[in-house]
Design a protein around this motif. Structure first.
Motif, PDB file in Angstrom:
ATOM      1  N   THR A 211     -71.049  31.303  33.508  1.00 61.65           N
ATOM      2  CA  THR A 211     -70.936  29.895  33.129  1.00 61.65           C
ATOM      3  C   THR A 211     -72.335  29.299  33.003  1.00 61.65           C
ATOM      4  O   THR A 211     -73.317  29.863  33.506  1.00 61.65           O
ATOM      5  CB  THR A 211     -70.170  29.086  34.190  1.00 61.65           C
ATOM      6  OG1 THR A 211     -70.931  29.113  35.407  1.00 61.65           O
ATOM      7  CG2 THR A 211     -68.782  29.655  34.446  1.00 61.65           C
TER       8      THR A 211
ATOM      9  N   ARG B 205     -63.744  23.664  35.324  1.00 63.36           N
ATOM     10  CA  ARG B 205     -63.906  23.238  33.932  1.00 63.36           C
ATOM     11  C   ARG B 205     -62.852  22.183  33.626  1.00 63.36           C
ATOM     12  O   ARG B 205     -61.659  22.405  33.858  1.00 63.36           O
ATOM     13  CB  ARG B 205     -63.763  24.420  32.970  1.00 63.36           C
ATOM     14  CG  ARG B 205     -63.865  23.987  31.496  1.00 63.36           C
ATOM     15  CD  ARG B 205     -64.139  25.144  30.568  1.00 63.36           C
ATOM     16  NE  ARG B 205     -63.160  26.217  30.688  1.00 63.36           N
ATOM     17  CZ  ARG B 205     -63.306  27.422  30.128  1.00 63.36           C
ATOM     18  NH1 ARG B 205     -64.378  27.706  29.410  1.00 63.36           N
ATOM     19  NH2 ARG B 205     -62.367  28.345  30.286  1.00 63.36           N
TER      20      ARG B 205
ATOM     21  N   GLU C 175     -67.893  21.471  34.786  1.00 69.42           N
ATOM     22  CA  GLU C 175     -68.367  21.508  33.401  1.00 69.42           C
ATOM     23  C   GLU C 175     -67.324  20.826  32.529  1.00 69.42           C
ATOM     24  O   GLU C 175     -66.144  21.180  32.579  1.00 69.42           O
ATOM     25  CB  GLU C 175     -68.614  22.934  32.894  1.00 69.42           C
ATOM     26  CG  GLU C 175     -69.096  22.915  31.437  1.00 69.42           C
ATOM     27  CD  GLU C 175     -69.484  24.276  30.855  1.00 69.42           C
ATOM     28  OE1 GLU C 175     -69.757  25.214  31.629  1.00 69.42           O
ATOM     29  OE2 GLU C 175     -69.504  24.372  29.612  1.00 69.42           O
TER      30      GLU C 175
END
Lengths: 200, 471
Positions: free
Chosen positions: B7, B170, B205
């Motif tokens: 990531t 995420r 994220e």
């Protein structure tokens, strides 16, 4: 830093979730240096009525909990602002341990760097302990850091997890400045490598 | 063998890892350390240990918490203790050769506005600051998080920090955002969904087509409030929007260095197949302009919602919490948000004080008047934002409408400089926290976007900005 090993003390319940660090110490007290006793700032506004008098209903104001050194709180305790003075306010008021189902990440880290042990226990366990504390105001809790256990007022024993590094620092009363100094060569080598790529 | 997909977060983490101990503790190198005027204690700690800053050229400072928004000078700060905080930052930075954008400097401003604006915040950097809203800088593809005073002192002394690797989350927002749905509305909708502790222990994220479509300023707003979801940091992968924003900024790489930097930055986005510990998804097209009603940012509703009834709470704990919040906020269940009058409006803070925010608010204010009895402030995030707004004539628009146009600083977001609301006053605020007492003892804060705040100012109550602008 003051070391933490064992603590057997009165515990005060603060069952609400999301008690934020603005609540623990309002922003107007943040300009005080560390030398100032922050204990009087602890829950300064939360423990007072609108006219400024102490709210007799607020747990910290009740006679049974005057001697408390452990706080048992609802989930996401001490979320929000990174103000380390939230830890100082608790510490200066005599607290050495906070128990909750979850904490604001920054508070948790600040606590372990100031001799205040954050203990995460499952939500149902915290709920049960809070019920015991409310049923018997002034009841005590025992915290054993080497064994990583909390003994509730009813005698039930609950294990907790803690980062081994944080545990070591708390047990020995060490801060990490001295430890980091031992890695000077690694840092210097890293800097030479990193500096080439990150010119200013 | 091919490397495992990583990531964005893992790439930056790996690149700043000085060493990892067997117990999992990792010593991370700090690429950029930002300071503000709340950090005097860290310098006291440093001196007590007989230490000095290790890498002054990696540290940048600006006063924001204690500055006056009436006059942007030291003398304009009425409180001696507050003045002392600004003076200490100037003294400490001068003594150790740290670059400070002090009062009167063309780059002074809220530290989380100054960083991106000067180009100090860059993709791939590990950044820290003694302030929880340091998550803001992740909008540029940096790993940036807030730390406490003891950690600030440690970073000053060693330029490093001990950390244990956080989990990753995420949050994917796909779809097209509707008119007047901003970064602020997206983050309030996210926090309403996952809760104020939803991302505790995680680095977030933000991904998906709705996020990719956001401007840099909207991404800064989004990442800024990651901490309000419990997240340690929030990040958006760098892309053309990021590069276009940074290009030509004073501390951004220049010339051939720029091309090298962009080539490096293009390697940063999460690899296909990279695994996150937690996945969350939202439909961007379903998000509406949001307003909070309670004392946690998770208590957010679309503007056409009504104050919820504690009787409908899922459990006794939530019921009790709702009752306490409604009592503090002076609200009655069932009241439509659009029927709640406001006393104060605050457009500012590290969340929403950038030029795009002021343009959006000015569009609503243009040709309208602040409602009778409402006191409305606009506090630009920095000296450059203020200059740009004035060059565009936005200050004239605001003043003509009856807003006060003030000097840059944190101001009413947390009131450290004395800019607070009176007990019981209801504030429509573009800041980040609606906590009890955050904007002053007894003050009642509702969070919303700059355009929605301007709409509340001119209507005297919460209003759907889409109606005002015919969207």
């Amino acid at each position: 830093m003051e070391a933490f090993r064992h603590l057997d003390a009165v515990a005060v319940p603060l069952p609400q979730p999301n008690i934020d660090t603005d609540r623990i110490i309002p922003a107007r007290f943040l300009s005080r240096p560390r030398e100032v006793d922050h204990g009087d700032f602890l829950f300064h506004d939360a423990r007072r009525l609108p006219d400024g008098a102490q709210d007799p209903e607020f747990p910290l104001n009740r006679p049974d909990w005057q001697a408390a050194r452990i706080v048992v709180a609802g989930r996401n305790f001490a979320c929000g602002s990174s103000r380390e003075s939230a830890v100082w306010a608790l510490f200066d008021a005599g607290f050495r341990c906070a128990i909750a189902p979850s904490f604001g990440d920054i508070f948790r880290s600040n606590g372990t760097k100031n001799g205040l042990l954050p203990v995460v226990l499952p939500a149902d366990v915290v709920e049960a302990i809070i019920a015991q504390l409310e049923a018997t105001p002034g009841a005590r809790i025992a915290v054993d850091l080497p064994a990583q256990t909390v003994t509730a007022p009813d005698g039930s024993v609950h294990p907790f997890e803690i980062d081994p590094f944080a545990k070591h620092c708390l047990l020995e009363g060490l801060d990490d400045f001295g430890l980091t100094a031992r890695y000077e060569d690694d840092i210097a080598a890293f800097e030479r490598r990193y500096g080439r790529e990150n010119r200013l | 063998m091919a490397e495992a997909p990583r990531t964005l977060f893992e790439k930056i983490w790996d690149r700043h890892r000085v060493l990892e101990r067997e117990d999992g503790q990792t010593l991370l190198y700090v690429g950029r350390h930002l300071l503000h005027d709340g950090g005097a204690t860290a310098f006291d700690m440093l001196r007590r240990r007989g230490l000095t800053p290790r890498a002054p050229d990696r540290i940048f400072a600006t006063p924001d918490h204690y500055v006056s928004t009436v006059g942007g000078t030291l003398d304009a700060i009425p409180d001696e203790r507050h003045r002392g905080m600004v003076e200490k930052l100037a003294r400490n930075t001068a003594e150790f050769g740290i670059r400070q954008f002090g009062l009167g400097d063309p780059n002074q401003g809220i530290v989380h506005v100054m960083g991106p604006e000067t180009g100090l915040s860059q993709p791939g950097l590990l950044m820290v600051c003694g302030d929880s809203h340091t998550s803001t800088h992740g909008a540029l593809g940096a790993l940036a998080f807030g730390i406490g005073s003891t950690e600030v002192a440690h970073v000053l002394a060693t330029q490093t920090l001990w950390q244990r690797k956080p989990r990753t989350m995420r949050i994917t927002v796909d779809g097209t955002l509707g008119p007047q749905v901003t970064g602020k509305d997206v983050i309030l909708a996210i926090i309403a969904q996952i809760g104020a502790a939803g991302a505790t222990g995680h680095v977030i994220e933000y991904a998906g087509s709705a996020i990719r479509g956001l401007s840099m300023e909207a991404r800064l707003t989004l990442c800024n409030m990651s901490i309000e979801a419990g997240g340690r940091a929030g990040m958006v992968a760098p892309d053309e929007t990021t590069f276009a924003y940074l290009h030509g900024r004073p501390f951004a790489p220049q010339g051939a260095d720029w091309d090298d930097a962009v080539a490096r930055w293009r390697q940063l986005p999460s690899d296909p197949g990279a695994v996150f510990d937690t996945e969350v998804t939202l439909d961007g097209s379903a998000i509406e302009p949001m307003v909070t009603w309670g004392n946690s940012p998770e208590d957010a509703l679309p503007i056409h919602g009504a104050i919820p009834d504690p009787a409908g709470a899922p459990d006794a704990e939530r019921r009790g919490q709702m009752e306490r919040m409604l009592a503090y906020m002076g609200l009655t269940p069932g009241t439509p948000l659009t029927e709640i009058p406001v006393d104060r409006v605050f457009i500012g803070s590290c969340t929403n004080s950038r030029i795009e925010d002021l343009r959006a608010a000015a569009e609503v204010a243009r040709g309208r008047k602040v409602a009778e009895g409402v006191r409305a402030w606009v506090v630009p995030g920095s000296a450059p934002v203020k200059r740009q707004a004035e060059a565009e004539g936005l200050h004239t628009v605001f003043r003509a409408a009856g807003f006060e146009w003030r000097e840059p600083g944190c101001s009413m977001c947390l009131g450290t400089n004395g800019d607070i609301a009176a007990p019981g006053e209801r504030v429509a605020s573009t800041s980040n926290r609606n906590f009890m007492g955050r904007q002053g003892p007894g003050a009642r804060t509702h969070l919303l976007s700059p355009a929605m705040a301007a709409a509340a100012a001119v209507e005297g109550r919460f209003a759907d900005v889409r109606r005002l602008l015919g969207a």
